[in-house]
Motif scaffolding. Structure first.
Motif, PDB file in Angstrom:
ATOM      1  N   GLY A 116      -1.710  -3.293   1.620  1.00 31.56           N
ATOM      2  CA  GLY A 116      -2.278  -2.368   2.602  1.00 31.56           C
ATOM      3  C   GLY A 116      -1.720  -2.588   3.990  1.00 31.56           C
ATOM      4  N   ALA A 117      -1.516  -3.848   4.364  1.00 36.11           N
ATOM      5  CA  ALA A 117      -0.958  -4.135   5.684  1.00 36.11           C
ATOM      6  C   ALA A 117       0.491  -3.674   5.791  1.00 36.11           C
ATOM      7  CB  ALA A 117      -1.057  -5.633   5.975  1.00 36.11           C
ATOM      8  N   ILE A 118       1.227  -3.749   4.707  1.00 38.49           N
ATOM      9  CA  ILE A 118       2.628  -3.325   4.726  1.00 38.49           C
ATOM     10  C   ILE A 118       2.728  -1.800   4.755  1.00 38.49           C
ATOM     11  CG2 ILE A 118       4.751  -3.251   3.343  1.00 38.49           C
ATOM     12  CD1 ILE A 118       4.064  -6.104   2.420  1.00 38.49           C
ATOM     13  N   VAL A 119       1.897  -1.122   3.964  1.00 34.08           N
ATOM     14  CA  VAL A 119       2.012   0.318   3.807  1.00 34.08           C
ATOM     15  C   VAL A 119       1.489   1.086   5.011  1.00 34.08           C
ATOM     16  CG1 VAL A 119       1.203   2.274   2.422  1.00 34.08           C
ATOM     17  CG2 VAL A 119       1.999   0.207   1.296  1.00 34.08           C
ATOM     18  N   ASN A 120       0.356   0.692   5.559  1.00 33.55           N
ATOM     19  CA  ASN A 120      -0.295   1.443   6.623  1.00 33.55           C
ATOM     20  C   ASN A 120       0.258   1.033   7.989  1.00 33.55           C
ATOM     21  OD1 ASN A 120      -2.064   2.959   8.158  1.00 33.55           O
ATOM     22  ND2 ASN A 120      -3.865   2.311   6.978  1.00 33.55           N
ATOM     23  N   LEU A 124      -4.416  -3.695  10.400  1.00 34.75           N
ATOM     24  CA  LEU A 124      -5.759  -4.201  10.144  1.00 34.75           C
ATOM     25  C   LEU A 124      -6.536  -3.251   9.231  1.00 34.75           C
ATOM     26  CD1 LEU A 124      -7.834  -6.390  10.742  1.00 34.75           C
ATOM     27  CD2 LEU A 124      -8.546  -5.074  12.728  1.00 34.75           C
ATOM     28  N   LYS A 125      -6.470  -1.981   9.540  1.00 32.82           N
ATOM     29  CA  LYS A 125      -7.172  -0.988   8.727  1.00 32.82           C
ATOM     30  C   LYS A 125      -6.585  -0.958   7.316  1.00 32.82           C
ATOM     31  CE  LYS A 125      -8.508   3.874   8.828  1.00 32.82           C
ATOM     32  NZ  LYS A 125      -8.373   5.147   9.561  1.00 32.82           N
ATOM     33  N   GLY A 126      -5.274  -1.002   7.217  1.00 31.07           N
ATOM     34  CA  GLY A 126      -4.614  -1.011   5.909  1.00 31.07           C
ATOM     35  C   GLY A 126      -4.978  -2.239   5.095  1.00 31.07           C
ATOM     36  N   ALA A 127      -5.033  -3.392   5.762  1.00 33.95           N
ATOM     37  CA  ALA A 127      -5.394  -4.621   5.057  1.00 33.95           C
ATOM     38  C   ALA A 127      -6.833  -4.563   4.565  1.00 33.95           C
ATOM     39  CB  ALA A 127      -5.192  -5.830   5.969  1.00 33.95           C
ATOM     40  N   ALA A 128      -7.738  -4.017   5.374  1.00 37.25           N
ATOM     41  CA  ALA A 128      -9.147  -3.925   4.976  1.00 37.25           C
ATOM     42  C   ALA A 128      -9.313  -2.999   3.780  1.00 37.25           C
ATOM     43  CB  ALA A 128      -9.987  -3.445   6.152  1.00 37.25           C
ATOM     44  N   ILE A 129      -8.685  -1.846   3.840  1.00 40.76           N
ATOM     45  CA  ILE A 129      -8.786  -0.890   2.736  1.00 40.76           C
ATOM     46  C   ILE A 129      -8.123  -1.469   1.484  1.00 40.76           C
ATOM     47  CG2 ILE A 129      -8.059   1.389   1.923  1.00 40.76           C
ATOM     48  CD1 ILE A 129      -8.378   2.335   4.863  1.00 40.76           C
TER      49      ILE A 129
END
Length: 155
Positions: A116-120, A124-129
């Motif tokens: 998620g952190a790489i894609v978004n 932070l939001k990507g890692a959480a999701i």
């Protein structure tokens, strides 16, 4: 404008220093309570060890009476030649004691967070999701594995 910000910052520092003095007393009392609690636990452990040693010495004394056929009224054996129960199997410790569901959730959460952190763009939001989705998928996969293992052991 700078003077207002400096005054506001100074006020925050003064108020935070004042509350630290109150917090220090609370922290010290919490430390003392923790130490007292640990000392109580140590005392209870020692009592248990002492009582087990006393039982062990009584048991060996009773067996000597049975072997030597010398009986006291106080220490008559209840059952002669009793065997000790078999020891319980050792419990697994650490990662091995976890179910596949729990392992899958943890691994999935980690993989999802990284992905998620790489894609978004918003890391932070990507890692959480990604963490939430990965944990769900990992837990689901682990539950399937647990279910299959349970079925195979029943057959």
């Amino acid at each position: 404008m700078k003077q207002i910000l400096v005054a506001l910052a100074a006020a925050v520092v003064f108020f935070s220093c004042k509350s630290n003095a109150d917090n220090a007393a609370a922290i010290e009392s919490a430390k003392k309570a923790t130490i007292d609690s640990m000392n109580n636990v140590s005392a209870i452990k020692q009592q248990v060890v002492d009582s087990m040693n006393a039982l062990k010495s009584n048991r060996s004394h009773s067996r000597e009476n049975v072997a030597g056929t010398q009986y006291n009224n106080e220490t008559a054996p209840a059952v002669a030649n009793t065997e000790a129960p078999a020891p319980a199997p050792a419990k697994k410790k650490g990662w091995k004691s976890w179910s596949h569901t729990a392992k899958g959730a943890v691994v999935g959460a980690g993989a999802g967070a990284v992905t998620g952190a790489i894609v978004n763009k918003d890391r932070l939001k990507g890692a959480a999701i990604g963490t939430l989705i990965g944990a769900g998928v990992g837990a689901g996969t682990g539950a399937i594995v647990d279910h299959k293992k349970k079925q195979s052991t029943q057959q």
